[in-house]
Scaffold this active site. Structure first.
Site, PDB file in Angstrom:
ATOM      1  N   TYR A  98       0.762  -1.272   0.213  1.00 43.96           N
ATOM      2  CA  TYR A  98      -0.050   0.032  -0.012  1.00 43.96           C
ATOM      3  C   TYR A  98       1.044   1.432  -0.167  1.00 43.96           C
ATOM      4  O   TYR A  98       0.524   2.191  -0.446  1.00 43.96           O
ATOM      5  CB  TYR A  98      -1.055   0.048   1.281  1.00 43.96           C
ATOM      6  CG  TYR A  98      -2.052  -0.876   0.988  1.00 43.96           C
ATOM      7  CD1 TYR A  98      -3.372  -0.387   0.570  1.00 43.96           C
ATOM      8  CD2 TYR A  98      -2.105  -2.260   1.387  1.00 43.96           C
ATOM      9  CE1 TYR A  98      -4.321  -1.492   0.265  1.00 43.96           C
ATOM     10  CE2 TYR A  98      -3.057  -3.254   1.279  1.00 43.96           C
ATOM     11  CZ  TYR A  98      -4.414  -2.639   0.629  1.00 43.96           C
ATOM     12  OH  TYR A  98      -5.484  -3.465   0.415  1.00 43.96           O
ATOM     13  N   GLU A 140      -8.181  -7.517   5.132  1.00 43.97           N
ATOM     14  CA  GLU A 140      -7.288  -8.510   4.460  1.00 43.97           C
ATOM     15  C   GLU A 140      -6.581  -9.528   5.626  1.00 43.97           C
ATOM     16  O   GLU A 140      -6.466 -10.647   5.509  1.00 43.97           O
ATOM     17  CB  GLU A 140      -6.158  -7.917   3.610  1.00 43.97           C
ATOM     18  CG  GLU A 140      -6.899  -7.323   2.297  1.00 43.97           C
ATOM     19  CD  GLU A 140      -6.225  -6.330   1.519  1.00 43.97           C
ATOM     20  OE1 GLU A 140      -4.908  -6.077   1.901  1.00 43.97           O
ATOM     21  OE2 GLU A 140      -6.743  -5.732   0.816  1.00 43.97           O
TER      22      GLU A 140
END
Length: 407
Positions: A98, A140
């Site tokens: 990310y 996640e």
């Protein structure tokens, strides 16, 4: 939740960002792949990149998430992010990635919007990005925990026990563990990723729905080869890289790299009536659901609708009929664009699927899978027949443009 300051800046700048979001996401991917070519080669779907589908899906997700911070709708936020989180988990995405996305996305925003990106504007969109990213990271992490794996450690090797022709252009593969132990269970409707190494050295990954019941102890996927074909806008869609590789090269005894199953198109844990609607190879998650329903002798009312080009194109055609016959309150309706020498009869029609004469009981849960235009058309028809939007569940093969569709 966004801070009050960031919310007002997002509200003021969303029209400008939204108008430029396609340019931003296109430049973002170009910058990220230039800095990290291994991501394009080994993680992202090159076909979707070349056709622009992934860029449009990312643009839609960002714009939808931003809009939903201004007019909060937690159920819709959860829907959008759950779909993304499951796809990320199936790819083995890790939290550190990310940061890579953040760097190149914000470089693209600054380059496209120029002086309009003041320090205050950048800070507000940065806050929005990390709100979305940290929510996904948390989701996640939960998916990885539920699967019993470390973050990103989702890959395993399996052996092809059986290859079977399911239609003129589709084959199924029954996958077993290398040591013969049962593979991890899954929820009917979920998918797994398959990674293959192509001739140019790239490892390309695609998702395939599990078309068998969890009780089998094995995993079965069904793969349709995809030839180059014209699109409605006149462009030519390329042949499928991974599907064609699997169709032409994988046989009994071969070893494949696959992931733990993920996906949020799963049967609701209640006794509501079911309507399963599919087209083409979109039948595969429905086959997994129906196999489970038949194995458990589910007593509820179940309607099955399938649309295809012709009976010869319909993968799992005979098996579908057998499963419906095993369910006491199940009925099936099939539409084929070309029936050939066959004649229309009860439950078998020529043309495109039409819900006009289909009775849908109140409270029915609907599951959809097939080409996106087909699903959007079915969704509109379902809403017109009074089906609640929250009762319409779907799976998209490829980038998810549904998320940006009006609620």
């Amino acid at each position: 939740m966004l801070s009050a300051t960031a919310t007002e800046i997002i509200r003021a700048t969303l029209p400008a960002v939204g108008a430029a979001i396609d340019d931003i996401t296109t430049l973002f991917y170009r910058k990220m792949f230039a800095a990290h070519p291994e991501l394009e080669r080994d993680l992202f779907n090159r076909g979707n990149q070349n056709q622009g589908g992934q860029q449009k899906a990312l643009a839609g997700a960002i714009a939808a998430f931003a809009a939903l911070q201004l007019e909060p709708d937690q159920e819709r936020v959860d829907l959008i992010l759950s779909r993304i989180a499951n796809k990320h988990a199936s790819l083995g995405v890790e939290p550190a990635q990310y940061q890579i996305v953040h760097k190149h996305l914000f470089e693209a925003i600054a380059e496209v919007l120029g002086d309009a990106v003041t320090a205050e504007v950048a800070a507000a969109w940065d806050e929005l990005y990390w709100l979305m990213a940290e929510t996904l990271i948390s989701m996640e992490a939960g998916l990885y925990r539920s699967a019993g794996v470390e973050a990103g450690d989702v890959w395993r090797k399996v052996v092809v026990r059986e290859r079977r022709q399911e239609s003129a252009d589709a084959v199924s593969f029954v996958l077993t563990s290398l040591d013969g132990a049962p593979l991890p269970s899954f929820s009917p409707g979920q998918y797994l990723s398959v990674g293959v190494h192509l001739e140019d050295g790239a490892r390309q990954i695609r998702q395939y729905s599990l078309s068998s019941a969890p009780s089998s102890g094995d995993w079965r996927i069904t793969v349709k080869r995809v030839d180059a074909h014209p699109l409605p806008d006149g462009a030519i869609a390329p042949a499928g890289e991974v599907s064609n590789f699997l169709y032409r090269n994988v046989f009994e005894g071969d070893v494949l790299d696959v992931t733990t199953p993920f996906g949020d198109l799963v049967l609701q844990d209640d006794d509501a009536p079911l309507l399963l609607i599919s087209a083409g190879i979109g039948c595969t998650p429905m086959m997994g659901m129906l196999s489970h329903l038949a194995d458990t002798a589910d007593p509820r009312s179940i309607s099955v609708i399938h649309a295809d080009r012709a009976p010869a194109s319909h993968a799992h055609r005979a098996e579908l009929a057998e499963l419906v016959d095993r369910l006491p309150l199940a009925v099936m309706h099939r539409w084929y664009e070309d029936l050939g020498a066959r004649r229309p009869e009860n439950g078998l029609r020529e043309g495109r699927a039409d819900l006009a004469e289909i009775t849908i009981a109140e409270g029915t849960h609907v599951y959809l899978c097939g080409p996106l235009p087909f699903m959007l058309g079915m969704r509109e028809a379902l809403l017109g027949k009074g089906v609640a939007a929250q009762n319409i569940h779907y799976e998209v093969f490829g980038p998810d443009s549904w998320a940006a569709a009006p609620a």
